[in-house]
Design an enzyme around this catalytic site. Sequence first.
Site, PDB file in Angstrom:
ATOM      1  CG  HIS A 128      -7.841   5.809  -1.681  1.00 60.54           C
ATOM      2  ND1 HIS A 128      -8.789   4.942  -1.189  1.00 60.54           N
ATOM      3  CD2 HIS A 128      -8.500   6.612  -2.552  1.00 60.54           C
ATOM      4  CE1 HIS A 128      -9.961   5.222  -1.738  1.00 60.54           C
ATOM      5  NE2 HIS A 128      -9.809   6.233  -2.571  1.00 60.54           N
ATOM      6  CG  ASP A 158      -8.394   2.923   1.514  1.00 63.34           C
ATOM      7  OD1 ASP A 158      -7.527   3.807   1.655  1.00 63.34           O
ATOM      8  OD2 ASP A 158      -9.206   2.914   0.576  1.00 63.34           O
ATOM      9  CB  SER A 233     -12.711   7.887  -2.257  1.00 62.56           C
ATOM     10  OG  SER A 233     -12.473   6.753  -3.024  1.00 62.56           O
TER      11      SER A 233
END
Length: 486
Positions: A128, A158, A233
């Site tokens: 993402h 992901d 992230s």
Amino acid sequence: MIRVITASVACFSLLLSAACAQPAPGNDDAQPTIEEMDGATIASSPRAVPQSMAEVKLSFAPVVERAAPAVVNIYTSRVVKQRSAFAGDPFFERFFGGNMGAPRERVQNALGSGVIVSPDGVVVTNNHVIEGMTEIKVVLNDRREFKAELVLADPQTDLAVLRVDVDEPLPYLSFANSDSIQVGDVVLAIGNPFGVGQTVTNGIISALARTAVSVSDYQFFIQTDAAINPGNSGGALIDIDGRLVGVNTAIYSRSGGSNGIGFAIPSRLVQQVIKSAISGNALVRPWLGASSSTVTSDLAKALKLDRPAGAIIDDVWRRGPADLGGIEPGDVIIEVDGQPVYDAQTLQYRIGVTNEGDTADVVYLRNGKTRTAKVKLSLPPETPARDPRTLDGQHPLNGVTVDNLSPRYNEEIGLDPLSTGVVVAEVQSRSFASRRGLRPGHKILSVNGVNVRTSAELAREIAKPRTSWEIEIDTGGRVVPWRVGR
């Protein structure tokens, strides 16, 4: 309200890391082999309670000094077009000119973190972080900048693998075995929260095998209380030996900031994706050849189990791995290769991190008795073969692209592995089907009372001249009838 949010940041200006340059980790320059990426067991470190205040005062600085240079900042951008909210309004166009309908371009930026896992410039991050972006830049701890190439993106986990071209070996992190960590182990999270620069936080492993986190198809996460914030992230979660335990990906939060509940993708799953990227092979995971459901309290009572745990087999694929291993519908799988299975998501993960041709030791319950099966795992078959078709003509499905479901295709799009029939792959915007609510992942069951099993059958039936249509659509466990025309 508590939300699960990915720990990435979108912004409109690039923020460069202000972290000081660090010496490279003490790794040798040997290139990791493919075998080192397959999740082989690594012995866990010995654990002991501190015996004195001197031990309590020990610092994490040496670990950070080794690991920090291998954690990078990732900056991404893309050009987006925006139309004015007043475009097409005669009143505003009269006073502000007729060019209001022309879209305006602007650059949209985002940032995240990544981990170097090979000295030749292989970097892993969250999907993402880079999804939909056209430019990816990797900034090292010492402020060197590189343009990155996307090697592999895996939305199911992901995860994404990048590569940067370098003239000298880069510092990188080796892997810990995520199956050997325990609740209470000390971990450090390294990333670029809010774009302020490389930041290190510490905590412990709060829980393992978290499966109720709707971030990816493979819902199996390490939970930690080490502070993880937007921008983290794709950053590293490391153990006290400086090895990669997981890739930070999401948090539970009311405000968007850290509340001490963060989630990381286990290193074994990360290794599998990297191994596929390095080898250049398509990422296809082994399958059990069965569909399963989580054992609930009611099911446990009905099956006379002492607790609601495990994955109950709903159906098996004929001549598939489970069928050949003697597993039948109604069996409850409680363990795979010595690791417990808590629910259907855990079973999917345990099988998904194996390799084609591996033999898994599966422990299951049948009629209250414990049994063991040796299941030789294989790749899901593509039967029937893919046959994508874009439907056109004077009918309700004009502009809809459909395809045949198969175990391999189902794995890619996250459907029940044993689901069959015709699936919607794409729907043109502003088409009748789109306005009616048809979405990718929906299944077309029948047209005017004729069941359709393949995309070819659907194309043939929908093309027949008619003035009215009756179409049955499965929207995900709920069958919706469409009646169109006279």
